[in-house]
Scaffold this motif. Structure first.
Motif, PDB file in Angstrom:
ATOM      1  N   TRP A  29      10.157  -1.053   5.758  1.00  0.00           N
ATOM      2  CA  TRP A  29      10.077   0.369   5.401  1.00  0.00           C
ATOM      3  C   TRP A  29      10.421   0.559   3.920  1.00  0.00           C
ATOM      4  N   ILE A  30      11.526  -0.068   3.490  1.00  0.00           N
ATOM      5  CA  ILE A  30      11.934   0.029   2.084  1.00  0.00           C
ATOM      6  C   ILE A  30      10.880  -0.610   1.180  1.00  0.00           C
ATOM      7  N   GLY A  31      10.345  -1.748   1.594  1.00  0.00           N
ATOM      8  CA  GLY A  31       9.322  -2.426   0.796  1.00  0.00           C
ATOM      9  C   GLY A  31       8.086  -1.572   0.574  1.00  0.00           C
ATOM     10  N   HIS A  32       7.704  -0.809   1.569  1.00  0.00           N
ATOM     11  CA  HIS A  32       6.543   0.078   1.426  1.00  0.00           C
ATOM     12  C   HIS A  32       6.820   1.233   0.474  1.00  0.00           C
ATOM     13  N   MET A  33       8.079   1.565   0.263  1.00  0.00           N
ATOM     14  CA  MET A  33       8.421   2.640  -0.669  1.00  0.00           C
ATOM     15  C   MET A  33       7.988   2.309  -2.091  1.00  0.00           C
ATOM     16  N   ARG A  34       8.018   1.008  -2.423  1.00  0.00           N
ATOM     17  CA  ARG A  34       7.581   0.596  -3.772  1.00  0.00           C
ATOM     18  C   ARG A  34       6.126   0.949  -4.011  1.00  0.00           C
ATOM     19  N   LYS A  35       5.370   1.064  -2.908  1.00  0.00           N
ATOM     20  CA  LYS A  35       3.953   1.410  -3.002  1.00  0.00           C
ATOM     21  C   LYS A  35       3.726   2.906  -2.792  1.00  0.00           C
ATOM     22  N   GLY A  36       4.829   3.672  -2.718  1.00  0.00           N
ATOM     23  CA  GLY A  36       4.730   5.117  -2.558  1.00  0.00           C
ATOM     24  C   GLY A  36       4.603   5.587  -1.122  1.00  0.00           C
ATOM     25  N   ARG A  37       4.789   4.710  -0.171  1.00  0.00           N
ATOM     26  CA  ARG A  37       4.678   5.090   1.244  1.00  0.00           C
ATOM     27  C   ARG A  37       6.083   5.194   1.836  1.00  0.00           C
ATOM     28  N   PHE A  38       6.460   6.409   2.232  1.00  0.00           N
ATOM     29  CA  PHE A  38       7.811   6.680   2.694  1.00  0.00           C
ATOM     30  C   PHE A  38       7.888   6.971   4.189  1.00  0.00           C
ATOM     31  N   SER A  39       6.739   7.179   4.799  1.00  0.00           N
ATOM     32  CA  SER A  39       6.712   7.541   6.212  1.00  0.00           C
ATOM     33  C   SER A  39       5.616   6.760   6.921  1.00  0.00           C
ATOM     34  N   HIS A  40       5.904   6.363   8.151  1.00  0.00           N
ATOM     35  CA  HIS A  40       4.967   5.564   8.944  1.00  0.00           C
ATOM     36  C   HIS A  40       4.878   6.133  10.350  1.00  0.00           C
ATOM     37  N   THR A  41       3.734   5.936  10.970  1.00  0.00           N
ATOM     38  CA  THR A  41       3.590   6.287  12.379  1.00  0.00           C
ATOM     39  C   THR A  41       4.375   5.299  13.222  1.00  0.00           C
ATOM     40  N   SER A  42       4.304   4.022  12.846  1.00  0.00           N
ATOM     41  CA  SER A  42       5.083   2.966  13.501  1.00  0.00           C
ATOM     42  C   SER A  42       5.304   1.859  12.479  1.00  0.00           C
ATOM     43  N   ILE A  43       6.556   1.668  12.092  1.00  0.00           N
ATOM     44  CA  ILE A  43       6.856   0.641  11.090  1.00  0.00           C
ATOM     45  C   ILE A  43       6.487  -0.749  11.596  1.00  0.00           C
ATOM     46  N   ALA A  44       6.555  -0.952  12.904  1.00  0.00           N
ATOM     47  CA  ALA A  44       6.204  -2.255  13.474  1.00  0.00           C
ATOM     48  C   ALA A  44       4.730  -2.583  13.247  1.00  0.00           C
ATOM     49  N   ASN A  45       3.888  -1.562  13.143  1.00  0.00           N
ATOM     50  CA  ASN A  45       2.455  -1.777  12.925  1.00  0.00           C
ATOM     51  C   ASN A  45       2.067  -1.776  11.450  1.00  0.00           C
ATOM     52  N   ALA A  46       3.019  -1.497  10.572  1.00  0.00           N
ATOM     53  CA  ALA A  46       2.748  -1.509   9.134  1.00  0.00           C
ATOM     54  C   ALA A  46       2.631  -2.957   8.651  1.00  0.00           C
ATOM     55  N   ASP A  47       1.933  -3.137   7.558  1.00  0.00           N
ATOM     56  CA  ASP A  47       1.802  -4.473   6.977  1.00  0.00           C
ATOM     57  C   ASP A  47       3.179  -5.042   6.641  1.00  0.00           C
ATOM     58  N   ALA A  48       3.338  -6.326   6.914  1.00  0.00           N
ATOM     59  CA  ALA A  48       4.584  -7.011   6.569  1.00  0.00           C
ATOM     60  C   ALA A  48       4.773  -6.987   5.054  1.00  0.00           C
ATOM     61  N   VAL A  49       6.029  -7.037   4.629  1.00  0.00           N
ATOM     62  CA  VAL A  49       6.394  -7.035   3.220  1.00  0.00           C
ATOM     63  C   VAL A  49       7.119  -8.348   2.935  1.00  0.00           C
ATOM     64  N   SER A  50       6.772  -8.987   1.852  1.00  0.00           N
ATOM     65  CA  SER A  50       7.425 -10.239   1.479  1.00  0.00           C
ATOM     66  C   SER A  50       8.929 -10.024   1.327  1.00  0.00           C
TER      67      SER A  50
END
Length: 161
Positions: free
Chosen positions: A42-63
């Protein structure tokens, strides 16, 4: 400088108490501990400007998501110890009492209820989970244990140092 060291150690100690509680809950009640890797995602996606997810488990993995999540967990614990110091001052550090630590610990449940859970797709106060009241209860208990950890860590530091 000594206060800064104490505050950091209190935050680490309290977070460690919370993590030990999670392991105990897992052993006694088969309740899975928080997946800090998902928090890191979730925090990793913030770097890309994405702060909210429908399901974090289904979001792309972050290194490095596990490292990010665990680091954030402990940095936040230290941050709450700083807040405890700002609210109750050096007097509390010199003579720690349970009340302020427990009150702050329980108050910190506001963060997962209104920031973390909604951002990761669980809704406000876990409203989108299969059993919201159970998740809420466990969140409050976890944060109360964190508050107890703030108090116990301060006591131990006073005895040892």
């Amino acid at each position: 400088m000594q206060n800064i060291v104490f505050i950091v150690l209190i935050g680490i100690g309290a977070t460690l108490v919370m993590d030990l509680w999670a392991l105990l809950r897992q052993q006694l009640f088969s309740i899975a501990p928080t997946n800090w890797g998902m928090v890191g995602r979730w925090i990793g996606h913030m770097r890309k400007g994405r702060f909210s997810h429908t399901s974090i488990a289904n979001a792309d993995a972050v290194s490095g998501e596990k490292i990010i999540g665990w680091t954030a967990h402990y940095v936040i614990g230290i941050g709450y110890a700083v807040l405890l110091f700002l609210l109750f001052g050096e007097t509390w550090l010199l003579q720690p009492t349970a009340g302020p630590a427990l009150a702050l610990g329980i108050a910190t449940v506001v963060a997962p209820f209104f920031v973390l859970q909604p951002g990761m797709g669980a809704g406000i106060a876990a409203s989108k989970t299969p059993n919201p009241n159970a998740v809420r209860l466990h969140s409050v208990l976890n944060h109360a244990v964190f508050g107890l950890g703030l108090y116990l860590s301060a006591l131990v530091l006073r005895l040892v140092l």
